[in-house]
Scaffold this motif. Structure first.
Motif, PDB file in Angstrom:
ATOM      1  N   GLU A   1      14.859  52.183  -1.453  1.00  0.00           N
ATOM      2  CA  GLU A   1      13.974  53.065  -1.402  1.00  0.00           C
ATOM      3  C   GLU A   1      14.105  54.234  -2.493  1.00  0.00           C
ATOM      4  O   GLU A   1      13.420  54.974  -3.233  1.00  0.00           O
ATOM      5  N   ALA A   2      16.237  54.593  -2.790  1.00  0.00           N
ATOM      6  CA  ALA A   2      16.338  56.307  -3.027  1.00  0.00           C
ATOM      7  C   ALA A   2      16.668  55.433  -4.689  1.00  0.00           C
ATOM      8  O   ALA A   2      16.705  55.939  -5.350  1.00  0.00           O
ATOM      9  N   ALA A   3      16.221  53.810  -4.933  1.00  0.00           N
ATOM     10  CA  ALA A   3      17.330  53.561  -6.054  1.00  0.00           C
ATOM     11  C   ALA A   3      16.665  53.881  -7.626  1.00  0.00           C
ATOM     12  O   ALA A   3      17.034  53.748  -7.993  1.00  0.00           O
ATOM     13  N   LYS A   4      15.365  54.236  -7.686  1.00  0.00           N
ATOM     14  CA  LYS A   4      14.964  55.095  -8.956  1.00  0.00           C
ATOM     15  C   LYS A   4      14.881  56.298  -9.044  1.00  0.00           C
ATOM     16  O   LYS A   4      14.264  56.668  -9.819  1.00  0.00           O
ATOM     17  N   LYS A   5      15.483  57.178  -7.613  1.00  0.00           N
ATOM     18  CA  LYS A   5      15.788  58.291  -8.327  1.00  0.00           C
ATOM     19  C   LYS A   5      17.002  59.060  -8.496  1.00  0.00           C
ATOM     20  O   LYS A   5      17.893  58.182  -7.930  1.00  0.00           O
ATOM     21  N   PRO A   6      16.538  60.242  -9.479  1.00  0.00           N
ATOM     22  CA  PRO A   6      18.579  60.784  -9.936  1.00  0.00           C
ATOM     23  C   PRO A   6      19.535  60.688  -8.738  1.00  0.00           C
ATOM     24  O   PRO A   6      18.896  61.220  -7.781  1.00  0.00           O
TER      25      PRO A   6
ATOM     26  N   VAL B   1      30.321  58.454  -9.082  1.00  0.00           N
ATOM     27  CA  VAL B   1      28.378  58.100  -9.329  1.00  0.00           C
ATOM     28  C   VAL B   1      27.685  58.896 -10.565  1.00  0.00           C
ATOM     29  O   VAL B   1      28.214  60.549 -10.610  1.00  0.00           O
ATOM     30  N   ASP B   2      27.215  58.737 -11.375  1.00  0.00           N
ATOM     31  CA  ASP B   2      26.976  59.808 -12.354  1.00  0.00           C
ATOM     32  C   ASP B   2      25.155  60.314 -12.186  1.00  0.00           C
ATOM     33  O   ASP B   2      24.971  59.357 -11.477  1.00  0.00           O
TER      34      ASP B   2
END
Length: 332
Positions: free
Chosen positions: A143-148, A104-105
């Motif tokens: 829900e976390a998809a848009k978070k770094p 994961v980046d």
């Protein structure tokens, strides 16, 4: 390998199931150090196969060879029906790999990590977004998809890692110690994910140092030691390789104790604690035999305890360590 422990006969119970992974005489050395010394594998499609072994046994090397990351020095292998040496590109198209360390980046979002994998698999923009959204939902990451990704917990990063592996719809997945460093709840969540993958027809090749994990998940387990397969079989088959299983009976009074000692053969007596120990493999048949003899003699034990070797015992016996305390299940 201790003389009391012999390998199980391999593949005898799965001869008609197509192999998702097959290897014969696989060898790999680095300089004068032999890492793999001619191992054979046969992993049926749609199953979980666990490769156990101490650090340095060759588990990761095996995964790297079978996933085309490095070349073997000798032997032959096929993965998903494709020859590893002559058609590595077809192998790569059919597999997914999740290594010990996350791919994961952390500088980009979870969704962006997924879309990057979709690009690498040459999916169209529309198809990539559809696949990414579906997998993010499947792994409870919407829900976390848009978070770094750097803000994700260890369990979330591991789920994202496997979701990224699934973008290419692989039929064989290599999971190299996928739950290392995860807390117990995250580990159990990962187990459920693996079970769901197999239910969907995926074959999972798992390396792990958590023996409970192999016991919970694997259809078949191989123990790798000093570059060789020391033993292979189901968890129950491997446990039966280690001696020491027994049934222990405790009696409330000396009369019942003496009667039972006379009715049962091959017992070890403890007159002080009024207990008898009978060698047993812990199977239902063996337990029923003991109980039938007691019933025939009209004797009732106050407590029955079944002691069976577990995978810890198997692992330590096969790799030359000290066998830990055996597991117990008490029936009152």
């Amino acid at each position: 390998m201790p003389s009391s422990v012999m390998p199980t006969s391999r593949h005898s119970d799965v001869p008609h199931v197509p192999a998702a992974v097959s290897a014969t005489g696989l060898r790999k050395s680095y300089g004068d150090r032999t890492v793999l010394d001619g191992i054979d594998l046969h992993i049926p499609a749609g199953s979980v196969f666990a490769l156990l072994g101490p650090n340095g046994a060759g588990k990761t090397t095996t995964v790297r060879i079978l996933s085309t990351l490095i070349a073997a020095d000798g032997g032959q292998a096929t993965v998903a029906g494709h020859d590893l040496a002559t058609d590595p590109q077809a192998v790569r198209a059919a597999i997914g790999v999740t290594g010990q360390f996350s791919a994961v980046d952390g500088l980009i979002t979870g969704e962006e990590n997924m879309l990057l994998m979709a690009d690498l698999h040459h999916l169209s923009r529309r198809e990539g977004r559809r696949v990414a959204a579906g997998l993010l939902e499947r792994f409870d990451l919407t829900e976390a998809a848009k978070k770094p990704a750097s803000t994700y917990s260890g369990g979330m990063k591991r789920r994202l890692d496997i979701a990224m592996t699934l973008v290419g719809d692989p039929r064989v997945i290599f999971l190299d110690e996928p739950t290392t460093g995860l807390d117990p709840r995250s580990r159990h969540n990962m187990w459920q994910i693996i079970r769901e993958l197999v239910t969907g027809g995926v074959t999972v090749f798992l390396t792990t140092q958590y023996l409970e994990e192999a016991d919970e998940l694997a259809d078949r387990i191989a123990v790798l030691n000093d570059g060789r397969i020391a033993a292979e079989g189901t968890a129950e088959e491997l446990k039966r390789l280690v001696p020491g299983g027994h049934v222990r009976l405790r009696f409330a009074g000396p009369a019942a104790y003496r009667s039972a000692a006379g009715a049962l053969r091959g017992v070890v007596r403890d007159d002080e604690s009024l207990t008898l120990q009978i060698p047993s493999d812990g199977s239902q048949r063996a337990l029923r035999s003991v109980l039938d003899r007691l019933d025939s003699a009209g004797i009732e034990a106050d407590e029955l305890t079944v002691h069976t070797p577990d995978l810890d015992d198997v692992f330590f016996a096969l790799t030359g360590g000290v066998v830990p305390t055996q597991s117990e299940e008490t029936v009152r």
